[in-house]
Motif scaffolding. Structure first.
Motif: not given
Lengths: 78, 669
Positions: A21-30, B116, B119, B228, B232
């Motif tokens: 998966i791409e964007d995993e970090i972004r999804l985690l951060e959201m 969020r 965070y 992360i 969270y």
């Protein structure tokens, strides 16, 4: 099971991400972390993207990404 | 040198300006808070070399200390990777080359989505800078029955926490008070969410530490993910302690609205109606103010003409400068109207629904649903369309959208199409359903769309770097827009256009006026011998180059002059054929063009084939200085407008060449 398999109204819990998966970090951060509860709200009128709800907010993402978000069995179906 | 130095020192001792930054997640009401804090005292520019907007304003605290408040791009985390987020993170971490070190960071968080927000806030606290947390949209939280224990939050984070409703100015005074404590050094750095000694090899601070060290190696990925998760987990613990949610979770008003607006059948229908209404309005409502502006400019020009001595200076002022100012101002009605609608759509939350509905179609060409409105607006005019691309979050998508927008057939091309179709496309029906002139027009519009799709794919694959948008987009709750902020944005859009693009448009217009006017017969200064002007000479000069497209020198002159604006082609041809006040529907001009015979060959200068060739050229070429000027403004470099100009010129030349040569070969002359 993945996020892509849910139907409108279904709820489930994230249990991981597919490897490629791409964007995993972004999804985690959201806030889409392991253990987060997700509700599938609806499909976009033309079928893609999808709308989900988590942590009190709504997010839309494409199915090719949803397919890589792994879920435990649905918590409840309405 | 010495004088400058003295001045600087003087300014420094007189008033110390502190630097503050406003950060927050997208959709947390950060911009509303910024507007409430700074009002009209805002400066909008770009960060050097990039498309990211740099917005700052003046904020004064209760004790009179002045802050330069920067409104940083919305972000979810300091470790984010997209360009605008990286710029924001660099400023917060004190790594920016372009911004000074910060004295204080104000974190805006949505009270209804505190997890969020915390965070990001916890990461900011870990920078060690004095931090103030503003909980915005407390009214919505209250309405939804969400209760937040502010005192406990203050105790936990050890920073000032200010509940606010930015749109109603609630909490603004309290924030100004809090800043006074800061100036007195009473605000200490906050408490990191997770005590640092509790973290081990999978350090919670790892992502932050790494971003400071600028060392994003892929092998660290699992650690970053664990970090992360841990952050969270800590936040969820806090949120459970300080927030109580209402027991019932019945379907909200928001869901009820969405039931219609993103309904499988109704959604697209409503969207089609809304967008059509908007573009119809931008198109038609702007017409009247545009005529007013043109009349005012003509009136002003006449006034100056009557009150000045005959001479070059008078002509320069009236036909060059005043006409050039008119050429700039005439765009304002369309820009401001479109921004009025786009701002309302965005602030109400509907814009993201439009993107949600249309994403599927745009995903196929490598863009996202957010590109739809800028591209559709470009059918009216590429200038407001390109400016509306500011609503696209992904910088890669935004740049591609800006670069393909000029292919949409804008309203300035229409007079050229009308003239050529009216004069050379026979009004016949074929197949019982197709009216040839209308069908031709449709084909021209389709050609622009097809080439823009093609270009978007090429640009996305080979030219424009950046992360491909996976379209992870928030669908914010519907809100009633705040009118004063809508008007502020409309005003800002108009101001930046006039200030930045206006200069370029004005200077090129003056140059083009000069080329079309000089040298002239000074004994008869009023005779418009455009064919002997520099523009005329250029037209003759480039004739061999454009001959394979079927164009003669007169078209060549038109190609030069219409660089000011595409519709000038028509008036230039009118001047060349001695037709007074020619427009696209002028019968006299049509007849003159139909009857024009090439003295060398004895054949007509214009045939249906040349007309089609010319129209294809106009679809594809960037014959518009204003478009190039606004792309310069929005991308903050000359590289893109210059590259686009030549790309479009090559496409236009090839397109017309193929049309004319193939047509001639097939005997369509």
């Amino acid at each position: 099971m993945t996020l892509d398999d849910l139907n409108p109204g279904d709820e489930a819990v994230i249990c991981g991400y597919a490897n490629e998966i791409e964007d995993e970090i972004r999804l985690l951060e959201m806030g889409l972390i392991v253990g987060s509860r997700i509700k599938f709200i609806k499909n976009a009128p033309f079928g893609d993207p999808i709308q989900i709800r988590l942590r009190g907010y709504d997010l839309s993402l494409r199915r090719n990404l949803a397919r890589r978000i792994l879920l435990s069995e649905p918590v409840s179906t309405s | 040198m010495a004088v400058v130095f003295d001045k600087r020192q003087h300014a420094n001792t007189e008033k110390k300006i502190l630097n503050a930054a406003l950060v927050g997640n997208p959709n947390c009401g950060k911009t509303t808070l910024f507007n409430a804090l700074t009002g009209l005292h805002q400066k909008v520019a770009n960060y050097p070399g990039v498309t990211v907007e740099r917005k700052s304003g003046k904020l004064i605290d209760t004790a009179g200390t002045v802050y330069r408040l920067m409104d940083l791009p919305g972000l979810y985390s300091l470790t984010s990777r997209s360009l605008d987020e990286k710029i924001a993170a660099d400023i917060i971490l004190g790594k920016s080359e372009h911004e000074p070190a910060l004295d204080v960071i104000i974190v805006a968080a949505d009270a209804t989505n505190l997890g969020r927000g915390l965070y990001l806030c916890s990461q900011v606290i870990e920078t060690g800078l004095p931090t103030i947390l503003v909980l915005n949209m407390m009214d919505v939280a209250h309405k939804e029955g969400i209760k937040i224990d502010i005192d406990l939050l203050v105790e936990t984070l050890n920073i000032p926490v200010i509940p606010a409703v930015a749109k109603n100015d609630i909490g603004i005074a309290e924030l100004r008070d809090a800043l006074v404590q800061l100036a007195k050094k009473e605000i200490k750095p906050g408490r990191p969410l997770i005590p640092i000694h509790e973290t081990t090899a999978n350090d919670v601070l790892t992502p932050l530490a790494r971003s400071i060290n600028e060392n994003n190696s892929e092998s660290d990925k699992p650690q970053e993910q664990l970090a992360i998760q841990a952050r969270y987990a800590a936040i969820d613990k806090i949120v459970n302690l300080i927030i109580s949610y209402p027991a019932s979770t019945k379907s909200s008003l928001n869901d009820k609205i969405d039931r219609f607006l993103t309904h499988r059948f109704l959604g697209p229908v409503i969207m089609f109606v809304v967008l059509s209404a908007i573009f119809q309005t931008v198109y038609s409502w702007s017409e009247l103010p545009m005529i007013w502006i043109e009349n005012m400019i003509t009136g002003l020009g006449e006034l100056v003409r009557q009150n000045m001595a005959v001479g070059m200076l008078r002509d320069l002022l009236v036909d060059g400068v005043i006409a050039g100012v008119g050429a700039v101002l005439v765009f304002l009605p369309q820009i401001m109207l479109l921004f009025l609608f786009v701002s309302v759509l965005e602030d109400s939350g509907y814009l993201s629904r439009v993107a949600f509905i249309l994403d599927r179609a745009m995903a196929r060409i490598g863009l996202s649903g957010q590109s739809v409105i800028p591209l559709l607006s470009s059918f009216a005019c590429a200038i407001p369309g390109i400016m509306a691309a500011r609503t696209i979050h992904n910088t890669r998508d935004r740049l591609i959208t800006i670069l393909v927008a000029p292919f949409m057939s804008c309203s300035a091309r229409l007079p050229v199409y009308t003239l050529m179709i009216g004069a050379f496309i026979p009004p016949i029906w074929f197949g019982g359903i197709f009216y040839l002139p209308a069908f031709t027009l449709l084909c021209l519009y389709m050609l622009g769309v097809v080439i823009s799709i093609f270009s978007a794919m090429i640009l996305g694959k080979f030219v424009v770097k950046g992360q491909i948008s996976n379209f992870i987009m928030e669908l914010p709750p519907y809100r009633i827009p705040v009118w004063r902020f809508i008007f502020l944005r409309v005003y800002e859009a108009g101001r930046t256009f006039v200030k930045n693009a206006g200069k370029i448009i004005l200077s090129i217009t003056v140059i083009l006026w000069f080329l079309a006017t000089y040298p002239r017969d000074e004994k008869h200064p009023n005779s418009h011998r455009i064919d002997q002007s520099y523009a005329g000479q250029i037209g003759h000069f480039i004739e061999p180059v454009i001959k394979p497209l079927g164009f003669d020198w007169k078209i060549g002159v038109g190609l030069v002059t219409s660089f000011a604006a595409r519709e000038v082609m028509v008036s230039t041809l009118g001047t060349l054929y001695n037709i007074q006040d020619a427009d696209g529907t002028s019968i006299g001009l049509r007849q003159a063009m139909q009857q024009d015979i090439n003295p060398e060959t004895g054949k007509p200068v214009f045939t249906p084939l040349t007309a089609i060739s010319l129209m294809v050229f106009f679809v594809l070429a960037c014959q518009c200085v204003s478009t190039l000027a606004i792309i310069r403004r929005e991308t903050n470099t000359w590289r893109w407008p210059v590259a686009l100009f030549f790309y479009m010129l090559i496409l236009a030349y090839s397109g017309s060449f193929i049309v004319f040569q193939l047509g001639t070969l097939l005997g369509f002359t």
